[in-house]
Design an enzyme around this catalytic site. Structure first.
Site, PDB file in Angstrom:
ATOM      1  N   SER A 144       7.270   5.156   4.632  1.00  0.00           N
ATOM      2  CA  SER A 144       6.484   3.930   4.784  1.00  0.00           C
ATOM      3  C   SER A 144       6.836   2.876   3.739  1.00  0.00           C
ATOM      4  O   SER A 144       6.741   1.675   4.005  1.00  0.00           O
ATOM      5  CB  SER A 144       4.993   4.255   4.731  1.00  0.00           C
ATOM      6  OG  SER A 144       4.680   4.993   3.571  1.00  0.00           O
ATOM      7  N   HIS A 195       3.396   1.805  -0.973  1.00  0.00           N
ATOM      8  CA  HIS A 195       3.518   0.666  -0.055  1.00  0.00           C
ATOM      9  C   HIS A 195       3.769  -0.625  -0.828  1.00  0.00           C
ATOM     10  O   HIS A 195       4.581  -1.458  -0.408  1.00  0.00           O
ATOM     11  CB  HIS A 195       2.242   0.545   0.782  1.00  0.00           C
ATOM     12  CG  HIS A 195       2.009   1.713   1.675  1.00  0.00           C
ATOM     13  ND1 HIS A 195       0.805   1.947   2.310  1.00  0.00           N
ATOM     14  CD2 HIS A 195       2.827   2.733   2.042  1.00  0.00           C
ATOM     15  CE1 HIS A 195       0.892   3.048   3.024  1.00  0.00           C
ATOM     16  NE2 HIS A 195       2.111   3.544   2.873  1.00  0.00           N
TER      17      HIS A 195
END
Length: 314
Positions: A144, A195
């Site tokens: 991610s 992230h």
């Protein structure tokens, strides 16, 4: 390498179905390779997740630097894999066609490593700022972080778009930041620092020095092509003509013969008149050289014959 002992994974089956709907022939090679690698390592992990996840404690204190390579390509469960790979599928199709496969593969490799480094820096900052050593133990896996970086690139190369985040229309310029907060609120167990590291690396590429550094490092490797470099009109045909030898462009003197512009114009008019006298042919059927053509000197007899032929045509 251990084989994952699981039943039928609904997320994996749905992912394979989505890939089949897009069609393998429509997925660029590097994007397809990333999908295959992540699916393979999900079914056959190199090590248990506890031994591949990335943390400050494991990578820095215990010197397990191989986790920088392993962590991005391992996933916690089938739905973690599904959502990451669906995002990779669409971002990869758009970006790989834009940047070309070699450069896109280069980006994936650099981002995968660099995001892990930035992630650990962020965790160390949290340890210092909050005076909480537990952040050194936070261990993360998954692709991610790279996807957030690719989202920054996609928004950079396709500006002005509107993304839907939780049903709300958000300008693509700010969508990654809104998604960062929204995902953390919906799924508190996700790695906020991971992230955020992806977004920062993406910004380093689009607004910082990272792209230039990558171009400088790749400058000595012939098969790398810079994404924004205009291609030579004939470059795509080089592979079809292996015997072709590149010739250096002619100098200005070769084309002009050292004449001024006025002399060039006068010479062009004379050449045109001579071509008309000889019916467009060349002297002695010889091939004319490139550049300006200087006709040979004629004797008085040749000039008289030319005039007679001109009167005969009339």
């Amino acid at each position: 390498m251990e084989r994952r002992q699981r039943g039928v994974s609904a997320g994996l089956l749905l992912l394979l179905y989505q890939i089949s709907q897009v069609g393998l022939q429509n997925i660029p090679c590097v994007t397809l390779g990333v999908l295959v690698l992540n699916i393979f390592l999900f079914l056959n992990p190199v090590r248990p997740l506890s031994e591949v996840c990335l943390s400050v404690n494991e990578a820095v204190h215990r010197k397990n630097w191989q986790r920088l390579l392993l962590a991005p390509f391992h996933h916690a469960d089938d739905w973690h894999l599904y959502y990451n790979m669906i995002s990779m599928l669409w971002k990869g199709i758009m970006l790989e066609r834009k940047l070309k496969s070699i450069w896109f593969a280069y980006i994936i490799a650099v981002f995968s490593l660099l995001i892990g480094v930035v992630y650990m820096v962020l965790e160390l900052l949290l340890v210092i700022i909050l005076d909480d050593p537990s952040y050194e133990m936070n261990c993360g896996v998954g692709f991610s972080g790279v996807l957030f970086a690719l989202k920054v690139l996609n928004n950079h190369y396709n500006p002005g778009r509107v993304s839907s985040v939780l049903g709300l229309p958000i300008s693509s310029k700010y969508a990654c930041w809104v998604e960062l907060v929204a995902i953390h609120l919906i799924s508190p167990g996700t790695s906020f620092a991971g992230h955020l590291a992806g977004i920062l690396v993406g910004l380093m590429y689009t607004m910082g020095p990272l792209k230039k550094i990558m171009q400088a490092c790749a400058a000595g490797i012939s098969f790398f092509t810079e994404p924004n470099r205009p291609r030579d009109y004939y470059s795509e045909y080089y592979g079809y003509y292996p015997d072709y030898q590149y010739r250096a462009p002619r100098s200005y003197f070769d084309y002009t013969g050292g004449l001024t512009e006025e002399e060039q114009l006068e010479r062009a008019v004379l050449n045109s008149l001579n071509e008309r006298d000889f019916g467009g042919g060349t002297h002695n059927n010889e091939r004319r050289p490139y550049g300006f053509w200087f006709p040979p000197e004629h004797s008085e007899e040749d000039i008289r014959r030319q005039r007679l032929r001109r009167f005969d045509r009339r």
